[in-house]
Design an enzyme around this catalytic site. Structure first.
Site, short mmCIF file in Angstrom:
data_model
loop_
_atom_site.label_atom_id
_atom_site.label_comp_id
_atom_site.label_asym_id
_atom_site.label_seq_id
_atom_site.Cartn_x
_atom_site.Cartn_y
_atom_site.Cartn_z
N LYS A 62 0.84 -1.20 0.00
CA LYS A 62 0.00 0.00 0.00
C LYS A 62 0.87 1.25 0.00
O LYS A 62 0.62 2.21 -0.74
CB LYS A 62 -0.95 -0.02 1.21
CG LYS A 62 -2.08 -1.02 1.04
CD LYS A 62 -2.86 -1.31 2.32
CE LYS A 62 -3.85 -2.45 2.07
NZ LYS A 62 -4.57 -2.90 3.28
N GLN A 106 -4.80 -1.30 9.37
CA GLN A 106 -4.77 -2.66 8.81
C GLN A 106 -5.43 -3.65 9.77
O GLN A 106 -5.17 -3.65 10.97
CB GLN A 106 -3.30 -3.05 8.54
CG GLN A 106 -3.12 -4.38 7.84
CD GLN A 106 -3.62 -4.40 6.39
OE1 GLN A 106 -3.74 -3.37 5.74
NE2 GLN A 106 -3.93 -5.58 5.90
N ASP A 129 -10.98 2.98 3.51
CA ASP A 129 -11.42 1.58 3.45
C ASP A 129 -12.93 1.51 3.21
O ASP A 129 -13.44 0.46 2.82
CB ASP A 129 -11.15 0.89 4.80
CG ASP A 129 -9.92 0.01 4.79
OD1 ASP A 129 -9.59 -0.54 3.73
OD2 ASP A 129 -9.31 -0.13 5.86
#
Ligand code: GUN
Length: 308
Positions: A62, A106, A129
């Site tokens: 990422k 995460q 997200d």
């Protein structure tokens, strides 16, 4: 976008997620350059708690993708025993930081931390997200202009749209079956398909006669996390199949180190399904590469919105 469909021996078109994700990343980099010229550098903060090896790999990818797009990219790595209060304090700090437009914590988090509470602490406008209830709610009322949409379903929809376009079909009016009802993939995928005017069924582990439910689908999205659970002969001839699963299973023989080989498979029996489907995503190389590029797209969107 360049052609992302490749004709296979079985006759099905194979949907190339790597090529599609490269095209999205190139667009994001171009958009970021324009925004930077206008005085806003998109900023992405990724927070990793603990030392889960798979999470370390994801987080690294990422950060790398963010740099490729020309973003300001920061990673916060916290030890596995970080308290919930300290993690929440970091999220508040990132919420208040004008150089950060996207925040990703995460998952999975260590067991002593309430993941939902942490996700709900992220400002909805920085929730790249798309997991915050505000973003889930905006998607549910069909307001994609204001929502940040979860990355895997958003990337899956792009692949589906490209396949349908190339087959000369429209998603509108199709019977779509989503197998799996997670908040991260199944439910938002169903909402996206509904907003494209498909007739949507969400099937799951308690669905009766799953084979016949899948058999009537023009579009199948499999997101159950069970290796090759959707059998090839469940697929309606000519259907489009999007396989979200990435499962590591035992392979054949030993590797160079003398260890048993492993391989990645999806939630769909690819070889069987490719004999009947008009188009299908492979695993690996299908939906997988789309998740990270959609995270970059969401970060660019969040940065653009600060400008109004
Ligand atoms: N862990 C595995 N996939 C994801 C993802 O898409 N987002 C976050 N935050 N954690 C993950």
């Amino acid at each position: 976008m360049a052609d992302i469909l490749v004709k296979s021996e079985s006759g099905a078109l194979i949907i190339d997620g790597k090529a599609a994700s490269a095209a999205v990343l190139a667009d994001v980099a171009k958009g970021a350059a324009e925004l930077i010229a206008a005085g806003i550098k998109p900023g992405l903060a990724v927070v990793l708690v603990g030392e889960d090896p798979a999470s370390q790999v994801y987080v690294k990818s990422k950060g790398k993708a963010a740099e490729t797009c020309g973003f300001h990219s920061v990673q916060h790595t916290l030890s596995a025993d970080t308290s919930q209060a300290d993690l929440i304090a970091l999220v508040h700090k990132l919420n208040a930081d004008p150089a950060i437009h996207g925040i990703l914590v995460q998952l999975p988090l260590p067991k002593h931390i309430d993941s939902q509470l942490v996700l709900e602490t992220i400002s909805p406008s920085k929730d790249v997200d798309g997991f915050h209830p505000v973003n889930a709610g905006l998607l549910a009322i069909g307001d994609r202009k204001r929502a940040l949409v979860p990355c895997t379903p958003a990337g899956s929809l792009i692949l589906l749209q490209k396949a349908m376009e190339s087959l000369g079909r429209s998603i509108a009016g199709c019977d779509a079956v989503v197998v799996g009802r997670s908040n991260i993939v199944g439910k938002p995928m169903a909402q996206l398909l509904l907003s494209e005017n498909a007739t949507v069924t969400i099937a799951h582990s308690r669905t009766k006669d799953l084979a016949s439910v899948v058999k009537r689908a023009d579009i199948v999205v499999a997101a159950v996390g069970i290796p090759e659970m959707v059998k090839g002969d469940w697929i309606k001839p000519g259907a489009v199949v999007i396989d979200v699963g990435i499962n590591r299973v035992a392979g054949e023989g030993l590797n160079a180190k003398g260890e048993p080989r492993t391989k990645l498979v999806g939630d769909v029996d690819f070889a069987g399904a490719a004999k009947l489907a008009a188009a299908i995503t492979p695993v690996p190389g299908g939906v997988g590469p789309m998740t990270i590029c959609m995270l970059m797209a969401n970060t660019l969107t969040a940065a653009r919105r600060t400008k109004g």
